[in-house]
Scaffold this motif. Structure first.
Motif, short mmCIF file in Angstrom:
data_model
loop_
_atom_site.label_atom_id
_atom_site.label_comp_id
_atom_site.label_asym_id
_atom_site.label_seq_id
_atom_site.Cartn_x
_atom_site.Cartn_y
_atom_site.Cartn_z
N ARG A 130 -1.75 -8.73 -0.82
CA ARG A 130 -2.08 -7.27 -0.70
C ARG A 130 -3.04 -6.78 0.90
O ARG A 130 -3.65 -6.31 1.32
CB ARG A 130 -3.13 -7.24 -1.90
CG ARG A 130 -1.89 -6.17 -3.59
CD ARG A 130 -2.92 -6.25 -4.42
NE ARG A 130 -4.31 -6.92 -5.04
CZ ARG A 130 -4.01 -8.10 -5.43
NH1 ARG A 130 -2.83 -8.48 -6.18
NH2 ARG A 130 -4.70 -9.53 -5.79
N GLU A 131 -4.19 -8.41 0.97
CA GLU A 131 -4.90 -8.53 2.13
C GLU A 131 -3.85 -7.78 3.30
O GLU A 131 -4.17 -7.04 4.29
CB GLU A 131 -5.12 -9.64 2.03
CG GLU A 131 -6.15 -9.59 1.53
CD GLU A 131 -7.45 -8.35 1.06
OE1 GLU A 131 -7.49 -7.63 1.82
OE2 GLU A 131 -8.15 -8.10 0.17
N LYS A 134 -2.97 -4.15 3.39
CA LYS A 134 -3.94 -3.58 4.01
C LYS A 134 -4.49 -3.93 5.05
O LYS A 134 -4.61 -2.84 5.70
CB LYS A 134 -5.51 -3.80 2.74
CG LYS A 134 -6.65 -3.15 2.86
CD LYS A 134 -7.79 -3.37 2.05
CE LYS A 134 -6.97 -4.04 0.72
NZ LYS A 134 -8.82 -4.59 -0.38
N THR A 135 -4.14 -4.16 5.91
CA THR A 135 -4.54 -4.94 6.71
C THR A 135 -3.16 -4.09 8.19
O THR A 135 -4.11 -3.17 8.89
CB THR A 135 -4.43 -6.61 8.08
OG1 THR A 135 -5.43 -7.11 7.01
CG2 THR A 135 -4.08 -6.46 9.10
N GLU A 137 -1.82 -1.50 7.13
CA GLU A 137 -2.53 0.22 6.78
C GLU A 137 -3.22 0.17 7.81
O GLU A 137 -3.54 1.07 8.22
CB GLU A 137 -1.85 0.26 5.11
CG GLU A 137 -2.58 1.59 4.99
CD GLU A 137 -2.66 1.50 3.02
OE1 GLU A 137 -2.40 3.13 3.20
OE2 GLU A 137 -2.29 1.21 2.84
N LYS A 138 -4.54 -0.83 7.69
CA LYS A 138 -5.17 -0.10 9.08
C LYS A 138 -5.10 0.37 10.32
O LYS A 138 -5.96 1.06 10.84
CB LYS A 138 -6.57 -1.21 8.36
CG LYS A 138 -7.47 -1.41 9.39
CD LYS A 138 -8.11 -2.12 9.51
CE LYS A 138 -9.96 -1.83 9.92
NZ LYS A 138 -11.24 -3.52 10.22
N ALA A 142 2.58 1.20 7.33
CA ALA A 142 2.65 1.46 6.03
C ALA A 142 4.49 1.14 5.25
O ALA A 142 5.29 1.33 5.99
CB ALA A 142 3.00 3.16 5.64
#
Length: 217
Positions: A130-131, A134-135, A137-138, A142
């Motif tokens: 997940r991390e 998320k990184t 996507e930041k 995607a």
């Protein structure tokens, strides 16, 4: 014997002649000299005026073209800078996808029933995945979610077909490997399996009842 001939008189006796001689002998005033200077300028050739107007028009056209070119250059430079910022991490992000794939494989390989220590490991792997996502996507990366969607060759890569008449032909029924995009560009296509044997996309079977029509009577 005395000379009775009348003496020669050189002095003009006519009043007009006197005024004419006086005008010729009088010095020119500043206004008269200015008028004589302006007169040739007023009578300048017409072709010279046309030449000057053409030069002004040419200079105006050059200025407008230069201004348009500079404006286009400014906009193009701004786009290039934005693209450089957005897609600078493309190669790095593509290398990280293999890490995300390995984390997903590890989770899928775990048994359904997990004891205490194994469950803790699985939770840690899930948290790491997940991390990582998320990184990514930041930074504009995607994951593509193609399952249940109609196959799109711009984002999907079909590796097999599966008979499934319950869904329209070409529907993605299985995702073998996740795909990703960065910004509006494809980073990696999703490897998928698609259905065949069903109705065409947007069509229904002839024997399927239409919604809202009671055929039980």
């Amino acid at each position: 014997m005395p000379d009775t001939t009348s003496p020669r008189n050189d002095t003009p006796t006519d009043a007009a002649d006197v005024e004419l001689h006086a005008a010729d002998a009088a010095p020119q005033t500043d206004g008269e000299r200015a008028d004589q200077t302006i007169e040739p300028e007023i009578s300048a050739p017409a072709d010279r005026v046309v030449e000057l107007e053409a030069a002004v028009t040419d200079l105006r056209d050059r200025f407008l073209r230069s201004h348009a070119e500079m404006e286009n250059l400014r906009r193009r430079t701004e786009r290039e800078v934005q693209d450089a910022r957005k897609y600078a991490l493309t190669a790095f992000a593509r290398d990280l996808l293999s890490v995300a794939d390995n984390l997903r494989r590890a989770l899928e390989a775990t048994p359904a029933e997990k004891d205490g220590p194994l469950q803790a490991i699985v939770d840690g792997v899930e948290l790491t995945e997940r991390e990582l996502l998320k990184t990514l996507e930041k930074h504009g990366v995607a994951k593509i979610e193609p399952k249940g969607q109609i196959f799109d060759p711009n984002f999907h890569q079909a590796i097999f077909e599966a008979p499934d008449p319950s869904v329209p032909t070409g529907t993605v029924v299985q995702v073998v490997q996740d795909g990703y995009v960065i910004g509006d560009r494809l980073l990696r296509p999703a490897m998928v399996g698609v259905a065949r044997g069903g109705p065409k996309p947007g069509e229904t079977k002839a024997d399927d009842p239409k919604p809202g029509i009671d055929r039980t009577a």
